[in-house]
Write a protein that holds these residues in place. Structure first.
Motif, PDB file in Angstrom:
ATOM      1  N   VAL A 135     -53.896  13.418  52.617  1.00  0.00           N
ATOM      2  CA  VAL A 135     -53.130  13.787  51.441  1.00  0.00           C
ATOM      3  C   VAL A 135     -53.506  13.050  50.340  1.00  0.00           C
ATOM      4  O   VAL A 135     -53.502  11.569  50.250  1.00  0.00           O
ATOM      5  CB  VAL A 135     -51.584  14.001  51.502  1.00  0.00           C
ATOM      6  N   TRP A 136     -53.701  13.574  48.956  1.00  0.00           N
ATOM      7  CA  TRP A 136     -53.944  13.003  47.752  1.00  0.00           C
ATOM      8  C   TRP A 136     -53.229  13.549  46.642  1.00  0.00           C
ATOM      9  O   TRP A 136     -53.496  12.854  45.516  1.00  0.00           O
ATOM     10  CB  TRP A 136     -55.476  12.992  47.409  1.00  0.00           C
ATOM     11  N   THR A 137     -52.457  14.583  46.678  1.00  0.00           N
ATOM     12  CA  THR A 137     -51.713  15.034  45.807  1.00  0.00           C
ATOM     13  C   THR A 137     -50.570  15.951  46.186  1.00  0.00           C
ATOM     14  O   THR A 137     -50.323  16.095  47.533  1.00  0.00           O
ATOM     15  CB  THR A 137     -52.749  16.227  44.991  1.00  0.00           C
ATOM     16  N   HIS A 138     -49.729  16.253  45.300  1.00  0.00           N
ATOM     17  CA  HIS A 138     -48.408  16.895  45.659  1.00  0.00           C
ATOM     18  C   HIS A 138     -48.900  18.341  46.103  1.00  0.00           C
ATOM     19  O   HIS A 138     -49.562  19.097  45.704  1.00  0.00           O
ATOM     20  CB  HIS A 138     -47.390  17.092  44.334  1.00  0.00           C
ATOM     21  N   PRO A 139     -47.813  18.823  47.323  1.00  0.00           N
ATOM     22  CA  PRO A 139     -46.944  18.115  47.939  1.00  0.00           C
ATOM     23  C   PRO A 139     -47.435  17.215  49.008  1.00  0.00           C
ATOM     24  O   PRO A 139     -48.690  17.459  49.816  1.00  0.00           O
ATOM     25  CB  PRO A 139     -45.980  19.047  48.548  1.00  0.00           C
ATOM     26  N   PHE A 140     -47.014  15.909  49.274  1.00  0.00           N
ATOM     27  CA  PHE A 140     -47.736  14.845  50.368  1.00  0.00           C
ATOM     28  C   PHE A 140     -46.948  15.289  51.468  1.00  0.00           C
ATOM     29  O   PHE A 140     -46.176  14.555  52.156  1.00  0.00           O
ATOM     30  CB  PHE A 140     -47.354  13.637  49.639  1.00  0.00           C
ATOM     31  N   ARG A 141     -47.419  16.382  52.088  1.00  0.00           N
ATOM     32  CA  ARG A 141     -46.762  16.894  53.517  1.00  0.00           C
ATOM     33  C   ARG A 141     -48.288  17.236  54.384  1.00  0.00           C
ATOM     34  O   ARG A 141     -49.136  17.864  53.932  1.00  0.00           O
ATOM     35  CB  ARG A 141     -46.120  18.068  53.411  1.00  0.00           C
ATOM     36  N   ILE A 142     -47.944  17.032  55.803  1.00  0.00           N
ATOM     37  CA  ILE A 142     -49.035  17.205  56.723  1.00  0.00           C
ATOM     38  C   ILE A 142     -48.171  18.060  57.887  1.00  0.00           C
ATOM     39  O   ILE A 142     -47.135  17.246  58.308  1.00  0.00           O
ATOM     40  CB  ILE A 142     -49.570  15.947  56.951  1.00  0.00           C
ATOM     41  N   ASN A 143     -48.623  18.822  58.551  1.00  0.00           N
ATOM     42  CA  ASN A 143     -48.398  19.542  59.685  1.00  0.00           C
ATOM     43  C   ASN A 143     -48.747  18.485  60.901  1.00  0.00           C
ATOM     44  O   ASN A 143     -50.052  18.393  61.132  1.00  0.00           O
ATOM     45  CB  ASN A 143     -49.012  20.553  59.850  1.00  0.00           C
ATOM     46  N   ILE A 144     -47.782  17.989  61.535  1.00  0.00           N
ATOM     47  CA  ILE A 144     -48.096  17.145  62.857  1.00  0.00           C
ATOM     48  C   ILE A 144     -47.630  17.560  64.030  1.00  0.00           C
ATOM     49  O   ILE A 144     -47.328  16.954  65.099  1.00  0.00           O
ATOM     50  CB  ILE A 144     -47.170  15.742  62.418  1.00  0.00           C
ATOM     51  N   THR A 145     -47.576  18.946  64.079  1.00  0.00           N
ATOM     52  CA  THR A 145     -46.926  19.544  65.235  1.00  0.00           C
ATOM     53  C   THR A 145     -47.957  19.336  66.474  1.00  0.00           C
ATOM     54  O   THR A 145     -47.412  19.321  67.621  1.00  0.00           O
ATOM     55  CB  THR A 145     -47.081  21.178  65.061  1.00  0.00           C
ATOM     56  N   ALA A 146     -49.202  19.364  66.239  1.00  0.00           N
ATOM     57  CA  ALA A 146     -50.118  19.102  67.410  1.00  0.00           C
ATOM     58  C   ALA A 146     -49.994  17.732  67.896  1.00  0.00           C
ATOM     59  O   ALA A 146     -50.433  17.588  68.985  1.00  0.00           O
ATOM     60  CB  ALA A 146     -51.414  19.647  66.919  1.00  0.00           C
ATOM     61  N   ALA A 147     -49.718  16.807  67.123  1.00  0.00           N
ATOM     62  CA  ALA A 147     -49.727  15.392  67.500  1.00  0.00           C
ATOM     63  C   ALA A 147     -48.405  14.756  68.017  1.00  0.00           C
ATOM     64  O   ALA A 147     -48.330  13.599  68.737  1.00  0.00           O
ATOM     65  CB  ALA A 147     -50.272  14.462  66.405  1.00  0.00           C
ATOM     66  N   VAL A 148     -47.243  15.454  67.649  1.00  0.00           N
ATOM     67  CA  VAL A 148     -46.040  14.821  67.821  1.00  0.00           C
ATOM     68  C   VAL A 148     -45.626  14.981  69.483  1.00  0.00           C
ATOM     69  O   VAL A 148     -46.095  16.204  70.051  1.00  0.00           O
ATOM     70  CB  VAL A 148     -44.884  15.318  67.010  1.00  0.00           C
ATOM     71  N   ARG A 149     -44.773  14.065  70.132  1.00  0.00           N
ATOM     72  CA  ARG A 149     -44.485  14.265  71.305  1.00  0.00           C
ATOM     73  C   ARG A 149     -42.984  13.919  71.624  1.00  0.00           C
ATOM     74  O   ARG A 149     -42.485  13.274  70.538  1.00  0.00           O
ATOM     75  CB  ARG A 149     -45.197  13.403  72.287  1.00  0.00           C
ATOM     76  N   ALA A 150     -42.591  14.305  72.515  1.00  0.00           N
ATOM     77  CA  ALA A 150     -41.108  14.401  72.859  1.00  0.00           C
ATOM     78  C   ALA A 150     -40.679  12.888  73.165  1.00  0.00           C
ATOM     79  O   ALA A 150     -41.786  12.134  73.763  1.00  0.00           O
ATOM     80  CB  ALA A 150     -40.509  15.206  73.812  1.00  0.00           C
ATOM     81  N   GLY A 151     -39.801  12.009  72.616  1.00  0.00           N
ATOM     82  CA  GLY A 151     -39.504  10.728  72.678  1.00  0.00           C
ATOM     83  C   GLY A 151     -40.190   9.763  71.880  1.00  0.00           C
ATOM     84  O   GLY A 151     -40.448  10.366  70.457  1.00  0.00           O
ATOM     85  N   SER A 152     -40.642   8.746  72.076  1.00  0.00           N
ATOM     86  CA  SER A 152     -41.167   7.707  71.059  1.00  0.00           C
ATOM     87  C   SER A 152     -42.634   8.089  70.585  1.00  0.00           C
ATOM     88  O   SER A 152     -43.646   8.670  71.170  1.00  0.00           O
ATOM     89  CB  SER A 152     -41.577   6.338  71.964  1.00  0.00           C
ATOM     90  N   ASN A 153     -42.822   7.897  69.273  1.00  0.00           N
ATOM     91  CA  ASN A 153     -44.102   8.341  68.702  1.00  0.00           C
ATOM     92  C   ASN A 153     -44.456   7.275  67.531  1.00  0.00           C
ATOM     93  O   ASN A 153     -43.836   6.592  66.900  1.00  0.00           O
ATOM     94  CB  ASN A 153     -43.909   9.533  67.507  1.00  0.00           C
ATOM     95  N   ASP A 154     -45.681   6.839  67.516  1.00  0.00           N
ATOM     96  CA  ASP A 154     -46.221   5.728  66.804  1.00  0.00           C
ATOM     97  C   ASP A 154     -46.935   6.343  65.659  1.00  0.00           C
ATOM     98  O   ASP A 154     -47.892   7.242  65.676  1.00  0.00           O
ATOM     99  CB  ASP A 154     -47.405   4.936  67.591  1.00  0.00           C
ATOM    100  N   LEU A 155     -46.446   6.035  64.405  1.00  0.00           N
ATOM    101  CA  LEU A 155     -46.678   6.661  63.077  1.00  0.00           C
ATOM    102  C   LEU A 155     -47.838   5.508  62.383  1.00  0.00           C
ATOM    103  O   LEU A 155     -47.350   4.250  62.332  1.00  0.00           O
ATOM    104  CB  LEU A 155     -45.952   7.258  62.286  1.00  0.00           C
ATOM    105  N   GLU A 156     -48.856   5.711  61.666  1.00  0.00           N
ATOM    106  CA  GLU A 156     -49.670   5.041  61.024  1.00  0.00           C
ATOM    107  C   GLU A 156     -49.837   5.868  59.748  1.00  0.00           C
ATOM    108  O   GLU A 156     -50.560   7.035  59.755  1.00  0.00           O
ATOM    109  CB  GLU A 156     -50.907   4.533  61.608  1.00  0.00           C
ATOM    110  N   ILE A 157     -49.735   5.396  58.488  1.00  0.00           N
ATOM    111  CA  ILE A 157     -50.096   5.870  57.134  1.00  0.00           C
ATOM    112  C   ILE A 157     -50.991   4.735  56.580  1.00  0.00           C
ATOM    113  O   ILE A 157     -50.423   3.838  55.816  1.00  0.00           O
ATOM    114  CB  ILE A 157     -48.857   6.212  56.376  1.00  0.00           C
ATOM    115  N   ALA A 158     -52.316   5.187  56.364  1.00  0.00           N
ATOM    116  CA  ALA A 158     -52.951   4.316  55.604  1.00  0.00           C
ATOM    117  C   ALA A 158     -53.424   4.708  54.213  1.00  0.00           C
ATOM    118  O   ALA A 158     -53.863   5.767  53.972  1.00  0.00           O
ATOM    119  CB  ALA A 158     -54.588   4.171  56.439  1.00  0.00           C
TER     120      ALA A 158
END
Length: 206
Positions: A135-158
């Motif tokens: 993302v580089w402009t408003h709104p700074f939102r990303i659909n993460i449905t396919a990558a998220v999992r129940a329980g612990s999730n490791d997120l990196e934002i570069a």
């Protein structure tokens, strides 16, 4: 949708820089929204609270890592406490955070969207080792449905910023060897860089 003076009128509310496709059919009209406009959904928002770890990667720059209680700018208003090397850093800073996703939020009919709030300048999101989007402009939102999992999730934002701050830092140090630094005054302001936040996980239910 309505008809006015023989014309079809459709009222739309879009986010800044948002867009939509309108498909008109003889029997009526259908609006297909992109990720930037999901106004017909119910939303539940959860703030991703700290700690957040930030590491820096730039050309011949090596600021020490930071640990913050919440995502924040590394440079700009209120960020002087991070030190000179961080203030004048230009390159890519990676924000890392671990969060727990409630299994109930992953059921059918639900979308999980990561809302970064505001970013300067460009952000690449990775979740559990998978790239989720840029993302580089408003709104700074990303659909993460396919990558998220129940329980612990490791997120990196570069987050990558422009070269301005590095040149301003060179000028402040009296170093004009880097091309472009000579046009900066020694007291040139730095530009905001990083994530302003708040960073929230939004559960959208149709």
């Amino acid at each position: 949708m309505r008809t006015e003076a023989g014309r079809t009128a459709v009222d739309l509310h879009l986010e800044a820089f948002g867009s939509a496709f309108i498909l008109l059919r003889p029997a009526g009209a259908e609006t297909v929204h992109g990720a930037a406009s999901q106004l017909d959904m119910l939303e539940q928002k959860v703030a991703l609270e700290g700690p957040w770890e930030i590491t820096f990667d730039g050309d011949n720059q090596s600021p020490p890592p930071l640990t913050l209680s919440a995502p924040a700018l590394w440079s700009g208003p209120g960020a002087d406490a991070h030190g000179r090397d961080v203030k004048y850093f230009s390159g890519t800073a990676t924000y890392r955070h671990t969060f727990t996703a409630d299994p109930a939020a992953l059921g059918a009919g639900r979308r999980l969207v990561l809302d970064l709030g505001d970013v300067s300048d460009l952000a690449v999101v990775r979740l559990n080792g998978k790239e989720a989007g840029t993302v580089w402009t408003h709104p700074f939102r990303i659909n993460i449905t396919a990558a998220v999992r129940a329980g612990s999730n490791d997120l990196e934002i570069a987050v990558t910023n422009a070269w301005w701050n590095r040149l301003a830092g060179d000028a402040a140090a009296g170093d004009h060897t880097r091309p472009g630094a000579a046009i900066f005054e020694a007291d040139a302001d730095v530009l905001p860089a990083g994530i302003r936040g708040p960073v929230r996980l939004t559960v959208q239910m149709s």
